[in-house]
Design a protein around this motif. Structure first.
Motif, mmCIF file in Angstrom:
data_model
loop_
_atom_site.group_PDB
_atom_site.id
_atom_site.type_symbol
_atom_site.label_atom_id
_atom_site.label_comp_id
_atom_site.label_asym_id
_atom_site.label_seq_id
_atom_site.Cartn_x
_atom_site.Cartn_y
_atom_site.Cartn_z
ATOM 1 N N ILE A 51 10.125 -27.914 -14.662
ATOM 2 C CA ILE A 51 10.234 -27.877 -15.857
ATOM 3 C C ILE A 51 11.243 -28.876 -15.552
ATOM 4 O O ILE A 51 12.413 -28.700 -14.782
ATOM 5 C CB ILE A 51 10.842 -27.540 -17.019
ATOM 6 N N GLN A 52 11.160 -30.217 -15.828
ATOM 7 C CA GLN A 52 12.232 -30.817 -15.838
ATOM 8 C C GLN A 52 12.633 -32.140 -16.310
ATOM 9 O O GLN A 52 11.921 -32.532 -17.486
ATOM 10 C CB GLN A 52 11.939 -32.029 -14.305
ATOM 11 N N GLU A 568 24.672 -45.028 -11.362
ATOM 12 C CA GLU A 568 24.501 -44.553 -12.872
ATOM 13 C C GLU A 568 23.560 -44.044 -12.840
ATOM 14 O O GLU A 568 22.583 -44.648 -12.700
ATOM 15 C CB GLU A 568 24.550 -46.168 -13.577
ATOM 16 N N LEU A 569 23.296 -42.905 -14.035
ATOM 17 C CA LEU A 569 22.482 -42.259 -14.325
ATOM 18 C C LEU A 569 22.095 -42.927 -15.625
ATOM 19 O O LEU A 569 22.818 -42.718 -16.565
ATOM 20 C CB LEU A 569 22.618 -40.774 -14.553
ATOM 21 N N PHE A 576 18.225 -36.345 -23.931
ATOM 22 C CA PHE A 576 19.042 -36.060 -23.682
ATOM 23 C C PHE A 576 19.303 -36.734 -22.308
ATOM 24 O O PHE A 576 19.162 -36.561 -20.866
ATOM 25 C CB PHE A 576 19.760 -34.704 -23.117
ATOM 26 N N GLY A 577 19.111 -38.544 -22.912
ATOM 27 C CA GLY A 577 19.384 -39.400 -21.058
ATOM 28 C C GLY A 577 20.955 -39.033 -20.525
ATOM 29 O O GLY A 577 21.789 -38.189 -20.903
ATOM 30 N N GLY A 578 21.027 -39.438 -19.119
ATOM 31 C CA GLY A 578 22.039 -39.296 -18.509
ATOM 32 C C GLY A 578 22.906 -40.165 -19.011
ATOM 33 O O GLY A 578 23.797 -39.379 -20.045
ATOM 34 N N THR A 630 17.183 -36.867 -12.919
ATOM 35 C CA THR A 630 17.934 -38.083 -13.180
ATOM 36 C C THR A 630 18.750 -38.316 -14.025
ATOM 37 O O THR A 630 19.152 -39.186 -14.987
ATOM 38 C CB THR A 630 16.252 -39.056 -13.689
ATOM 39 N N THR A 631 18.854 -36.679 -15.032
ATOM 40 C CA THR A 631 20.009 -36.984 -16.181
ATOM 41 C C THR A 631 21.668 -35.750 -15.332
ATOM 42 O O THR A 631 22.640 -35.844 -16.055
ATOM 43 C CB THR A 631 19.276 -36.209 -17.592
ATOM 44 N N GLY A 632 21.366 -36.439 -14.248
ATOM 45 C CA GLY A 632 22.230 -35.550 -13.830
ATOM 46 C C GLY A 632 22.462 -33.937 -13.591
ATOM 47 O O GLY A 632 23.528 -33.831 -13.725
#
Length: 678
Positions: A51-52, A568-569, A576-578, A630-632
């Motif tokens: 799950i990602q 930059e992410l 909850f975007g990066g 991809t969100t760190g």
């Protein structure tokens, strides 16, 4: 050019460091490139999926109808987000239940406001059917069954609002609250010169707490126990002793009610910097006029009785919520349209009285003779009904008089709308408050108590326990199936096709922004899946077996945290975007690539050289590696060991002076400007 191999041996496979005893030499203007990775992840052979951020969210909409799941949607759509990691099929079901019950995993406050429907907070469940190899969702409703000791710190003399679901509170001056000595589930508020209004900072329970409009007919229900109001009637309460010798003008100064968060925010919107002005705003705009409440009571009339103590008439009003371009009423628009009378009750002079607002199931419209027992046909709206209770003393076991507040040809309840004047649940959370417009210390002590959305799990019980008590309803023939909601629970596990016009924009927009989990848990894409009361016993099962689940293209971002490279992410459109700066070296996919069911081997098809921006030769004693989504967020789906290999080379000379490249600008004039000569 140097080739460096980095390995996680004995360390976290997603975050590790390698040391170089003689130092890793960096040439001037060094460039670095990711050459390949060799990772090990959990796999389907072990009945595990990853799950990602690309497969961790979906939308829930509680509403009527399955063909058109927004015929009546009082709460609005909300997003559910799962914890990232590698999970077995059974663990995926557990993660779904956890997210549905307590909220998106990132929140640690446990205020549960990202799961807005109170009875479903611990009622939406997910299990893995190992026999059929499918995910199954079920639904039941819970209610608050136990009262607990109140907390005086929950009550504030002034209030404000911050972005999100949390309140930004100011303690104020002169707040005087304490536990009621006879029943510590109440707080006693004593108005003071500097504290004329209070607000509880805990969000209130919404939707039914186990009762229907005006239910029960028999006020001595066995569910009440030692309480004079049955447990299923728990609501928002304001109590006070009306002493026969009390000046009438003091009684007329009291008010109490509920308001949504936007009303709370407006109280302090203009005067948030000066506390004294802030309290003045509370007195003038909220406490006195009632206009900062969405729904409130106020005592307007005294009716004397020959040879008796007489009665006070309490009126219940609501202030219409206008959906204007700004999203809420401006401070100037509170008088237009005027407040609407929706209920009226009696308070008996000389004894203890309470005004009770209850979130209930009921019928929409203006039916003044609404049913007293909740049957299936009598539940098509979320409502709030009102009553007054008069007893000899606070906490008395047997009520003296219960008045359903439906005098003056008013219905005695109000239906929560999907849109329009009273779409209260679209603006959650809601709060309760009390106020006194007097200028001096009031002789009236107000007893306050609510039921709260963030109630402890130990206070919750399945509504199935309500059924079967003939003393609680009008007759056994009209017993209701209360544990199941009359509203459907609709899921959007994937984006919805724009050509499907039966869905209104709310669920479409939300799903297109957040939903991405359908293929991971075996549901068909681009359609709404509905869990209705009729099929709650069997549940809502996924369309495909676990062997056909597809987790999609999961991604690994390779970062070198202690190097001067920059990346930059992006924020994207997810929950909850990066949108974070990161030391990004490269990106690889996590799909399995070899006969080994857990192995991921990747070599980028082209070289992407990243500048390290060192102006002189340098050396590094260590390199740190962090593998994230991809969100760190650090990957939790990897097993030992992880290996990456990189190359370092000297980049082209690009010496610049004063911001101008001398190779491209070699004229005498330009050189003069660069060195400050004119």
């Amino acid at each position: 050019m140097s080739l460096i191999v980095l390995n996680s041996h004995g360390q976290d496979p997603a975050e590790f460091e390698n040391h170089f005893g003689r130092g890793l030499k960096l040439p001037r203007n060094a460039e670095i490139c990711l050459c390949g990775v060799n990772l090990n992840r959990y796999n389907k052979h072990d009945e595990a999926v990853v799950i990602q951020d690309n497969n961790d969210a979906f939308i829930v909409l509680v509403s009527t109808g399955s063909a058109n799941p927004q015929d009546y949607a009082p709460f609005g759509a909300y997003a559910v987000k799962l914890k990232p990691g590698s999970f077995t099929f059974g663990d995926v079901a557990s993660q779904l239940s956890n997210a549905l019950a307590v909220g998106n995993y990132l929140y640690g406050t446990k205020n549960y406001m990202d799961i807005p429907v109170s009875p479903l907070r611990m009622g939406l469940l997910s299990t893995y059917d190992a026999t059929n190899k499918k995910i199954k969702f079920t639904c039941q409703r819970n209610y608050i069954v136990d009262e607990v000791t109140a907390n005086v710190n929950d009550w504030l003399s002034t209030c404000g609002s911050s972005d999100g679901s949390s309140t930004n509170t100011v303690g104020g001056v002169g707040l005087k609250v304490g536990l009621n000595p006879g029943d510590d589930s109440y707080v006693d508020w004593v108005p003071t010169v500097t504290c004329r209004a209070v607000l509880c900072k805990r969000p209130l329970w919404n939707m039914s707490n186990g009762a229907g409009i005006f239910q029960p007919a028999n006020a001595s229900s066995t569910f009440g126990g030692a309480r004079y109001v049955p447990a299923q009637e728990f609501g928002y309460r304001w109590g006070f002793l009306l002493d026969d010798g009390l000046p009438k003008e003091e009684v007329f100064k009291m008010r109490g009610g509920i308001m949504n968060q936007r009303r709370v925010g407006l109280v302090n919107q203009a005067n948030s910097n000066i506390e004294s002005v802030n309290r003045q705003s509370l007195r003038q705009n909220w406490a006195v006029g009632g206009n900062k409440y969405d729904l409130w009571w106020q005592i307007d009339t005294f009716v004397p009785a020959q040879g008796g103590a007489g009665t006070f008439i309490v009126n219940i009003y609501y202030q219409p919520i206008r959906n204007v371009d700004t999203g809420f009423n401006s401070a100037q628009s509170y008088d237009q349209p005027p407040a609407v009378l929706v209920g009226q009750g009696k308070l008996i002079n000389g004894i203890y009285n309470e005004v009770v607002f209850r979130p209930v199931d009921g019928k929409g419209g203006t039916d003044a003779n609404a049913p007293q027992a909740t049957v299936a046909a009598d539940r098509d709206k979320c409502c709030i009904d009102f009553r007054t209770v008069s007893t000899p003393n606070p906490g008395a076991a047997t009520p003296n008089t219960v008045f359903v507040a439906n005098g003056s040809n008013t219905p005695g309840y109000i239906a929560v709308t999907e849109d329009g004047d009273f779409d209260l649940y679209k603006h959650l959370p809601i709060y309760m408050g009390a106020s006194n417009e007097g200028k001096e210390v009031s002789p009236i002590i107000m007893n306050l108590k609510g039921i709260y959305h963030d109630a402890e799990n130990a206070q919750l019980q399945n509504m199935l326990g309500i059924n079967g008590d003939a003393a609680y309803v009008t007759s056994p023939a009209v017993l209701a199936d209360m544990e199941q909601p009359f509203l459907n629970v609709n899921f959007a596990f994937s984006p919805l096709t724009e050509s499907n016009f039966i869905y209104k924009s709310q669920i479409v927009d939300s799903a297109n922004r957040y939903s991405n989990i359908a293929s991971l848990i075996g549901f068909r894409q681009n359609v709404v899946h509905s869990l209705t009361s009729a099929n709650s016993a069997t549940g809502l099962s996924s369309d495909f077996e676990a062997t056909a689940w597809d987790e999609g293209e999961t991604i690994c971002v390779v970062q070198l945290p202690n190097t001067p490279i920059e990346g930059e992410l992006g924020g994207g459109s997810g929950n909850f975007g990066g949108a974070n700066t990161a030391n990004i070296l490269g990106v690889v996919g996590l799909s399995l690539t070899s006969s080994d069911p857990g192995n991921v081997y990747r070599e980028p098809s082209f070289e992407n050289w990243v500048k390290m921006k060192n102006l002189s030769c340098d050396s590094l004693n260590q390199l740190k590696v962090k593998l994230t989504d991809t969100t760190g967020r650090k990957l939790t789906s990897l097993q030992p060991e992880s290996t990456i290999w990189i190359k370092i080379r000297q980049g082209k000379e690009e010496m610049k002076i004063g911001g101008v490249d001398p190779i491209e600008h070699n004229s005498v004039h330009n050189r003069s400007i660069r060195f400050g000569r004119y």
